[in-house]
Design an enzyme around this catalytic site. Structure first.
Site, short mmCIF file in Angstrom:
data_model
loop_
_atom_site.label_atom_id
_atom_site.label_comp_id
_atom_site.label_asym_id
_atom_site.label_seq_id
_atom_site.Cartn_x
_atom_site.Cartn_y
_atom_site.Cartn_z
N VAL A 128 0.84 -1.20 0.00
CA VAL A 128 0.00 0.00 0.00
C VAL A 128 0.87 1.25 0.00
CG1 VAL A 128 -1.70 1.32 1.32
CG2 VAL A 128 -1.91 -1.18 1.15
N GLU A 129 1.95 1.22 0.77
CA GLU A 129 2.79 2.41 0.91
C GLU A 129 3.55 2.73 -0.37
OE1 GLU A 129 3.23 4.61 3.27
OE2 GLU A 129 1.91 3.75 4.78
#
Length: 389
Positions: free
Chosen positions: A96-97
């Site tokens: 996600v990051e």
């Protein structure tokens, strides 16, 4: 959050290969994050998970490339998480990051697989200097992320809340908890990004490890992409160089064999994102060194310091007269701070140079980074406090 109503979520996105019928609840399998059950009986929770699944399946080829990275990097990340007693579900957080891309840079300046800002990275022991940024080192940045996640869990008592705090900062999250008198992530009213954050992690987990349970929701094309065998020689390979197998094996072995100290529970009521040692801790664990040779105040320049008294740093006995070779790692003109880091210490008695990572800190707070000096300070024999990273 209100109880489920008779009307269920209805989403149709045939153009991106995923379709949800009105009777959604029976189609969703039980979902867990770090052993905590996701309350999919709540209509809003189910809708948010569905939305995250839709977003993550928006581009089939991009999802395949992320799978390619995950297959290469998860064997390195997983044993590091296990050694620090972090649940394995957190291996999906860097997807996600950064989409597991080491050279990812956010608009705010966060860098690397785990997307650390410079100040946070340094507090967690990572080195950042011109031409060298440990936020882009998978093993070292994962170690730092584990230290941070353990701190967040010890403060919050929940891995779900720890994930939310990783995104939004523990101060902001604790503020929401206090105002709303609610400690359950799924029932907290948070900003849009943090409110979706855990669902994005869950979507990657479900699509990569449990996609067969969603055959009633996912298109045949998407199922084919998720079940397609991964090959290092695939034409779909990621555009960044993946680590060779021998490098991954060595890094994994180091991660498994290196001991880790027990994490300590933080019991005070601070709401800072990073735990700070108090002044007494700095005094007891820090060492003092006086500037003896200065260079220009520019990044990359080496300044020489001599220890002014005996002490212990990083578990090693150090003696008065030992030499620190410190590099000017960064100069932050906005905050008026200078960041000095020493990676080596020369023992005057033993006539030997040791690898020892130290950073100059503000003795009153324990924060890495000290006030920019004026030349009078430097000329008079500047003395700084240092602590091991």
């Amino acid at each position: 959050m209100s109880a489920p109503t008779s009307s269920q979520v209805s989403v149709t996105t045939s153009t991106i290969g995923i379709s949800f019928e009105p009777n959604l609840k029976p189609l969703l399998p039980p979902v867990y994050f770090c052993g905590e059950s996701v309350p999919l009986h709540e209509e809003t929770v189910a809708r948010r998970l569905v939305s995250a699944l839709v977003v993550n399946t928006n581009q089939n080829q991009a999802l395949f490339r992320i799978r390619q990275r995950a297959a290469s990097f998860f064997p390195i990340i997983e044993p590091i998480l296990a050694r620090h007693r972090i649940p394995s579900d957190f291996k999906y957080l860097p997807l996600v990051e950064s989409a597991l891309t080491g050279f990812a840079v956010s608009p705010k300046g966060a860098v690397g697989y785990w997307q650390f800002m410079p100040a946070t990275a340094r507090e967690l022991g990572l080195s950042i200097r011109p031409g060298y940024d440990e936020r882009r080192n998978l093993v070292k940045s994962t170690e730092a992320a584990c230290r941070y996640l353990n701190y967040l869990y010890n403060r919050l008592g929940s891995w779900t809340l720890a994930a939310a705090a990783y995104n939004n900062g523990i101060g902001a999250l604790l503020g929401n908890i206090r105002r709303q008198q609610q400690r359950d992530y799924y029932y907290l009213r948070l900003n849009a990004e943090t409110g979706k954050y855990l669902y994005r992690i869950l979507a990657f987990k479900e699509l990569f490890s449990n996609y067969r349970c969603y055959e009633g929701l996912l298109s045949a094309q998407m199922i084919a992409y998720l079940s397609q065998p991964l090959s290092p020689d695939s034409d779909e390979a990621d555009d960044e160089v993946l680590l060779p197998e021998v490098v991954m094996n060595e890094a994994t072995q180091v991660a498994v064999n290196t001991p880790v100290a027990e994490s300590q529970t933080v019991v005070n009521d601070r709401i800072d994102d990073i735990p700070l040692p108090n002044a007494a801790d700095v005094f007891l664990s820090g060492i003092k060194a006086q500037l003896s040779e200065s260079a220009s105040l520019q990044r990359g320049q080496v300044w020489v310091f001599h220890l002014t008294r005996d002490g212990i740093a990083g578990g090693k006995d150090v003696d008065e007269g030992d030499v620190l070779y410190a590099v000017v790692e960064d100069i932050d003109t906005k905050s008026g701070k200078l960041f000095l880091r020493a990676d080596k210490l020369y023992s005057a008695d033993e006539k030997h140079t040791y690898n020892l990572a130290l950073a100059a800190v503000d003795a009153s707070t324990g924060r890495i980074g000290i006030k920019l000096p004026d030349m009078d300070q430097v000329k008079s024999g500047w003395i700084l406090t240092w602590r091991a990273l």
